[in-house]
Scaffold this active site. Structure first.
Site, PDB file in Angstrom:
ATOM      1  CB  ILE A   1      46.336  49.240  35.067  1.00 43.75           C
ATOM      2  CG1 ILE A   1      45.166  48.490  34.406  1.00 43.75           C
ATOM      3  CG2 ILE A   1      47.340  48.251  35.653  1.00 43.75           C
ATOM      4  CD1 ILE A   1      45.533  47.717  33.170  1.00 43.75           C
ATOM      5  CG  LEU A   2      46.178  51.736  40.805  1.00 41.99           C
ATOM      6  CD1 LEU A   2      45.464  51.322  42.087  1.00 41.99           C
ATOM      7  CD2 LEU A   2      46.492  53.228  40.828  1.00 41.99           C
TER       8      LEU A   2
ATOM      9  CD  GLU B   1      52.936  42.731  40.663  1.00 46.15           C
ATOM     10  OE1 GLU B   1      52.366  43.043  41.733  1.00 46.15           O
ATOM     11  OE2 GLU B   1      53.708  41.765  40.567  1.00 46.15           O
TER      12      GLU B   1
ATOM     13  CG  ASN C   1      30.072  47.991  42.514  1.00 41.68           C
ATOM     14  OD1 ASN C   1      29.715  47.015  43.167  1.00 41.68           O
ATOM     15  ND2 ASN C   1      30.086  48.000  41.190  1.00 41.68           N
TER      16      ASN C   1
ATOM     17  CG  MET D   1      37.101  52.703  34.161  1.00 39.81           C
ATOM     18  SD  MET D   1      36.799  50.950  33.971  1.00 39.81           S
ATOM     19  CE  MET D   1      36.918  50.840  32.201  1.00 39.81           C
TER      20      MET D   1
ATOM     21  CD  GLU E   1      20.448  37.460  40.448  1.00 38.89           C
ATOM     22  OE1 GLU E   1      21.206  36.476  40.378  1.00 38.89           O
ATOM     23  OE2 GLU E   1      19.354  37.522  39.850  1.00 38.89           O
ATOM     24  CB  ALA E   2      27.244  38.932  42.129  1.00 36.48           C
ATOM     25  CD  GLU E   3      29.626  44.220  39.595  1.00 38.95           C
ATOM     26  OE1 GLU E   3      30.148  45.313  39.868  1.00 38.95           O
ATOM     27  OE2 GLU E   3      29.350  43.895  38.429  1.00 38.95           O
TER      28      GLU E   3
ATOM     29  CG  HIS F   1      36.814  41.211  37.069  1.00 36.23           C
ATOM     30  ND1 HIS F   1      37.187  42.168  36.146  1.00 36.23           N
ATOM     31  CD2 HIS F   1      36.501  40.100  36.370  1.00 36.23           C
ATOM     32  CE1 HIS F   1      37.112  41.636  34.935  1.00 36.23           C
ATOM     33  NE2 HIS F   1      36.698  40.382  35.039  1.00 36.23           N
TER      34      HIS F   1
END
Ligand code: GRF
Length: 201
Positions: free
Chosen positions: A92-93, A147, A16, A90, A178-180, A109
């Site tokens: 979580i903030l 969050e 990405n 990877m 096809e998407a990301e 996502h």
């Protein structure tokens, strides 16, 4: 108009990130990636950044422990970052971090939120869950980050057809192609453009 200064946060392969780098100058005109931060020193994404002459920083929980987010904030401030893009990051903030960058953090996502998202839904697990549910359509979602994991306001979504005989790996690749890699650069441009217009006011 001055380009919005973008940091991309990564942990892995960085396809990405690559799509965003490749879109600079075409799809992405209102912003520029000036920093790539990895929380994994072995991430191939770092190599992609270097090849594109983008400054990199490695900030790991192992090295910084409780000061991990503080160190990320420091790097963002030093580089005058205005927009943060999570591309396979990877970690979580915390609310403390995300609230300081309200509507300035994007994530991608690999499902159509609210399906197959939230804590524990990452990587191949998302596609395994989609296949075991038997959905005929899945896709990708770009959203703002707050969050709540995968809980922020949705910016863009694109649907992808599930085909008979798909494995999680095959489906993951199709969702990426096809998407990301399509909607992520578009959403980055959309948000950078909006921020740029706000800067001009
Ligand atoms: C992608 O599937 C993305 O949707 C998810 O993590 C994966 C990252 O892949 N958040 P890459 O590092 O961009 O190749």
């Amino acid at each position: 108009m001055k380009k919005i200064r973008i940091a991309v946060l990564v942990s892995g392969g960085g396809t990405n990130l690559q799509a965003i780098i490749d879109a600079q100058g075409s799809v992405i005109r209102s912003g520029e990636v000036v920093l790539v931060i990895s929380n994994n020193e072995n991430a191939y994404a770092l190599e992609r950044a270097k090849q594109a002459n983008i400054k990199t920083a490695v900030i790991t929980k192992k090295a910084y422990g409780a000061a991990f987010e503080t160190e990320i904030s420091k790097a963002l401030e030093e580089n005058k970052i205005e927009l943060i893009v999570l591309a396979g990051f990877m970690s979580i903030l915390s609310k403390d971090f995300t609230s300081r960058y309200d509507h300035r953090i994007l994530n991608i996502h690999p499902s159509l939120i609210p399906s197959f998202c939230g804590e524990g839904f990452y990587g191949l697990k998302v596609h395994e869950a989609a296949l075991s549910k038997g959905v005929k359509v899945t896709g990708a979602t770009v959203h703002y980050v707050n969050e709540i994991p995968d809980g922020g306001e949705i910016i863009a979504q694109k649907a992808v057809t599930v085909q008979d005989g798909d494995t999680p790996e095959v489906l993951q690749r199709r969702v990426m192609e096809e998407a990301e890699w399509v909607i992520f650069p578009q959403a980055v441009e959309q948000v950078a453009k909006e921020l740029g217009m706000r800067n001009e006011e």
